[in-house]
Design a protein around this motif. Sequence first.
Motif, PDB file in Angstrom:
ATOM      1  N   PRO A  65       0.798  -1.234   0.000  1.00  0.00           N
ATOM      2  CA  PRO A  65       0.000   0.000   0.000  1.00  0.00           C
ATOM      3  C   PRO A  65       0.826   1.278   0.000  1.00  0.00           C
ATOM      4  O   PRO A  65       0.362   2.304  -0.506  1.00  0.00           O
ATOM      5  N   ASP A  66       2.038   1.237   0.559  1.00  0.00           N
ATOM      6  CA  ASP A  66       2.864   2.441   0.566  1.00  0.00           C
ATOM      7  C   ASP A  66       3.298   2.818  -0.848  1.00  0.00           C
ATOM      8  O   ASP A  66       3.261   3.993  -1.232  1.00  0.00           O
ATOM      9  N   TYR A  67       3.675   1.832  -1.650  1.00  0.00           N
ATOM     10  CA  TYR A  67       4.026   2.105  -3.047  1.00  0.00           C
ATOM     11  C   TYR A  67       2.794   2.546  -3.836  1.00  0.00           C
ATOM     12  O   TYR A  67       2.887   3.420  -4.714  1.00  0.00           O
ATOM     13  N   LEU A  68       1.665   1.933  -3.558  1.00  0.00           N
ATOM     14  CA  LEU A  68       0.413   2.320  -4.213  1.00  0.00           C
ATOM     15  C   LEU A  68       0.076   3.775  -3.904  1.00  0.00           C
ATOM     16  O   LEU A  68      -0.242   4.559  -4.805  1.00  0.00           O
ATOM     17  N   ALA A  69       0.155   4.153  -2.635  1.00  0.00           N
ATOM     18  CA  ALA A  69      -0.145   5.530  -2.247  1.00  0.00           C
ATOM     19  C   ALA A  69       0.838   6.506  -2.873  1.00  0.00           C
ATOM     20  O   ALA A  69       0.460   7.600  -3.302  1.00  0.00           O
ATOM     21  N   ASP A  70       2.102   6.130  -2.926  1.00  0.00           N
ATOM     22  CA  ASP A  70       3.107   7.015  -3.511  1.00  0.00           C
ATOM     23  C   ASP A  70       2.807   7.267  -4.983  1.00  0.00           C
ATOM     24  O   ASP A  70       2.966   8.394  -5.471  1.00  0.00           O
ATOM     25  N   HIS A 204      13.826  -9.292  -0.319  1.00  0.00           N
ATOM     26  CA  HIS A 204      12.549  -8.603  -0.318  1.00  0.00           C
ATOM     27  C   HIS A 204      12.742  -7.103  -0.545  1.00  0.00           C
ATOM     28  O   HIS A 204      13.707  -6.510  -0.081  1.00  0.00           O
ATOM     29  N   ILE A 205      11.820  -6.531  -1.288  1.00  0.00           N
ATOM     30  CA  ILE A 205      11.861  -5.096  -1.588  1.00  0.00           C
ATOM     31  C   ILE A 205      11.347  -4.326  -0.376  1.00  0.00           C
ATOM     32  O   ILE A 205      10.233  -4.563   0.095  1.00  0.00           O
ATOM     33  N   ALA A 206      12.158  -3.419   0.126  1.00  0.00           N
ATOM     34  CA  ALA A 206      11.831  -2.684   1.352  1.00  0.00           C
ATOM     35  C   ALA A 206      10.684  -1.706   1.120  1.00  0.00           C
ATOM     36  O   ALA A 206      10.455  -1.222   0.004  1.00  0.00           O
ATOM     37  N   GLY A 207       9.971  -1.403   2.195  1.00  0.00           N
ATOM     38  CA  GLY A 207       8.865  -0.465   2.127  1.00  0.00           C
ATOM     39  C   GLY A 207       9.328   0.982   2.072  1.00  0.00           C
ATOM     40  O   GLY A 207      10.494   1.296   2.353  1.00  0.00           O
ATOM     41  N   ILE A 208       8.381   1.862   1.720  1.00  0.00           N
ATOM     42  CA  ILE A 208       8.697   3.294   1.589  1.00  0.00           C
ATOM     43  C   ILE A 208       7.674   4.149   2.347  1.00  0.00           C
ATOM     44  O   ILE A 208       7.457   5.310   1.998  1.00  0.00           O
ATOM     45  N   ALA A 209       7.053   3.584   3.369  1.00  0.00           N
ATOM     46  CA  ALA A 209       5.936   4.271   4.028  1.00  0.00           C
ATOM     47  C   ALA A 209       6.322   5.657   4.532  1.00  0.00           C
ATOM     48  O   ALA A 209       5.595   6.626   4.307  1.00  0.00           O
ATOM     49  N   GLU A 210       7.444   5.776   5.206  1.00  0.00           N
ATOM     50  CA  GLU A 210       7.797   7.078   5.778  1.00  0.00           C
ATOM     51  C   GLU A 210       8.115   8.099   4.703  1.00  0.00           C
ATOM     52  O   GLU A 210       7.753   9.278   4.814  1.00  0.00           O
ATOM     53  N   ARG A 211       8.791   7.678   3.647  1.00  0.00           N
ATOM     54  CA  ARG A 211       9.075   8.609   2.555  1.00  0.00           C
ATOM     55  C   ARG A 211       7.785   9.017   1.841  1.00  0.00           C
ATOM     56  O   ARG A 211       7.613  10.179   1.455  1.00  0.00           O
ATOM     57  N   ALA A 212       6.867   8.069   1.671  1.00  0.00           N
ATOM     58  CA  ALA A 212       5.583   8.397   1.048  1.00  0.00           C
ATOM     59  C   ALA A 212       4.780   9.350   1.932  1.00  0.00           C
ATOM     60  O   ALA A 212       4.122  10.271   1.419  1.00  0.00           O
ATOM     61  N   ARG A 213       4.854   9.166   3.243  1.00  0.00           N
ATOM     62  CA  ARG A 213       4.137  10.083   4.152  1.00  0.00           C
ATOM     63  C   ARG A 213       4.728  11.488   4.093  1.00  0.00           C
ATOM     64  O   ARG A 213       4.002  12.479   4.186  1.00  0.00           O
ATOM     65  N   LYS A 214       6.026  11.575   3.908  1.00  0.00           N
ATOM     66  CA  LYS A 214       6.659  12.893   3.753  1.00  0.00           C
ATOM     67  C   LYS A 214       6.172  13.557   2.466  1.00  0.00           C
ATOM     68  O   LYS A 214       5.844  14.747   2.452  1.00  0.00           O
ATOM     69  N   ARG A 215       6.094  12.795   1.383  1.00  0.00           N
ATOM     70  CA  ARG A 215       5.572  13.336   0.119  1.00  0.00           C
ATOM     71  C   ARG A 215       4.126  13.793   0.283  1.00  0.00           C
ATOM     72  O   ARG A 215       3.725  14.825  -0.269  1.00  0.00           O
ATOM     73  N   LEU A 216       3.347  13.014   1.034  1.00  0.00           N
ATOM     74  CA  LEU A 216       1.947  13.380   1.261  1.00  0.00           C
ATOM     75  C   LEU A 216       1.860  14.709   1.995  1.00  0.00           C
ATOM     76  O   LEU A 216       1.052  15.587   1.627  1.00  0.00           O
ATOM     77  N   ARG A 217       2.672  14.891   3.032  1.00  0.00           N
ATOM     78  CA  ARG A 217       2.658  16.159   3.783  1.00  0.00           C
ATOM     79  C   ARG A 217       3.030  17.323   2.883  1.00  0.00           C
ATOM     80  O   ARG A 217       2.413  18.398   2.939  1.00  0.00           O
ATOM     81  N   GLU A 218       4.028  17.125   2.033  1.00  0.00           N
ATOM     82  CA  GLU A 218       4.461  18.193   1.140  1.00  0.00           C
ATOM     83  C   GLU A 218       3.377  18.521   0.117  1.00  0.00           C
ATOM     84  O   GLU A 218       3.094  19.701  -0.146  1.00  0.00           O
ATOM     85  N   ALA A 219       2.756  17.484  -0.466  1.00  0.00           N
ATOM     86  CA  ALA A 219       1.704  17.714  -1.450  1.00  0.00           C
ATOM     87  C   ALA A 219       0.494  18.376  -0.810  1.00  0.00           C
ATOM     88  O   ALA A 219      -0.130  19.269  -1.395  1.00  0.00           O
ATOM     89  N   SER A 220       0.167  17.950   0.414  1.00  0.00           N
ATOM     90  CA  SER A 220      -0.974  18.539   1.122  1.00  0.00           C
ATOM     91  C   SER A 220      -0.715  19.994   1.462  1.00  0.00           C
ATOM     92  O   SER A 220      -1.616  20.841   1.378  1.00  0.00           O
ATOM     93  N   ALA A 221       0.524  20.304   1.844  1.00  0.00           N
ATOM     94  CA  ALA A 221       0.850  21.697   2.194  1.00  0.00           C
ATOM     95  C   ALA A 221       0.734  22.592   0.974  1.00  0.00           C
ATOM     96  O   ALA A 221       0.237  23.721   1.066  1.00  0.00           O
ATOM     97  N   ILE A 222       1.173  22.113  -0.173  1.00  0.00           N
ATOM     98  CA  ILE A 222       1.058  22.892  -1.402  1.00  0.00           C
ATOM     99  C   ILE A 222      -0.409  23.112  -1.761  1.00  0.00           C
ATOM    100  O   ILE A 222      -0.834  24.221  -2.124  1.00  0.00           O
TER     101      ILE A 222
END
Length: 229
Positions: A65-70, A204-222
């Motif tokens: 889901p983290d890759y999907l959200a990103d 196994h391919i590592a998750g990106i949840a925290e990086r995706a959450r950072k992108r979400l905060r930046e996109a939301s702020a804009i």
Amino acid sequence: MANFEQVAKGRTTSIYQDAVRLLLLIDAAAEPVPDPRPTEAPPDAVAVLRSQVLLQKLDFWLRNPDYLADELISRFERDGSADDLDLARQILESDEPEVRSYQMLRYLFGAYEPLDEALSVLRTPGLVVRRKRGSAGHTSRHDYYLTTSGRAAAQKIVDTAPDLSYYVERSILVADLAAGRRGSALRDIQYLQPEYADAGLGTHIAGIAERARKRLREASAITDSGGQQ
């Protein structure tokens, strides 16, 4: 290189859970059987998902889901749809990336999971029929035909198994995000993620949840500041 079958023995889902997930994904993403009807299409086929590469890459987004959200955030940045940002927010502001993620292995052509056992659960009762394309001794592609029984089984899950509604909804979302693109195109998109591209073969391919959450905060702020319509 690691033995993929051995690594996969550490799975956290059962073969039958995998089979249900793949059935819902094929039902959501498969295209109608073309007219004129291909000679290799089973008589009762109603739709086809072309290539194992495509199935694997769709399954990667469904299982991560983290890759999907990103990728939803990326589509928001391209197209400006607030719905995409809202969907990414629903995923990333919950514990979904932590409790719903089932990591996949990095293989020569990207994310990979042995599918034969799960698909055999679908093939045995005739829900999905696999057809191999290519020449003698060389398979260039697997096509997965969804039959009338397979579509009915998927619809029965929708109608009678509310506990599986998550996979029903996410399969539809993944199919929409793929937008009819080939598996190689989705693979190229997924390779843009460094955690994906840099994973060692057989790991196994590592998750990106925290990086995706950072992108979400930046996109939301804009968006909140009026920079995105």
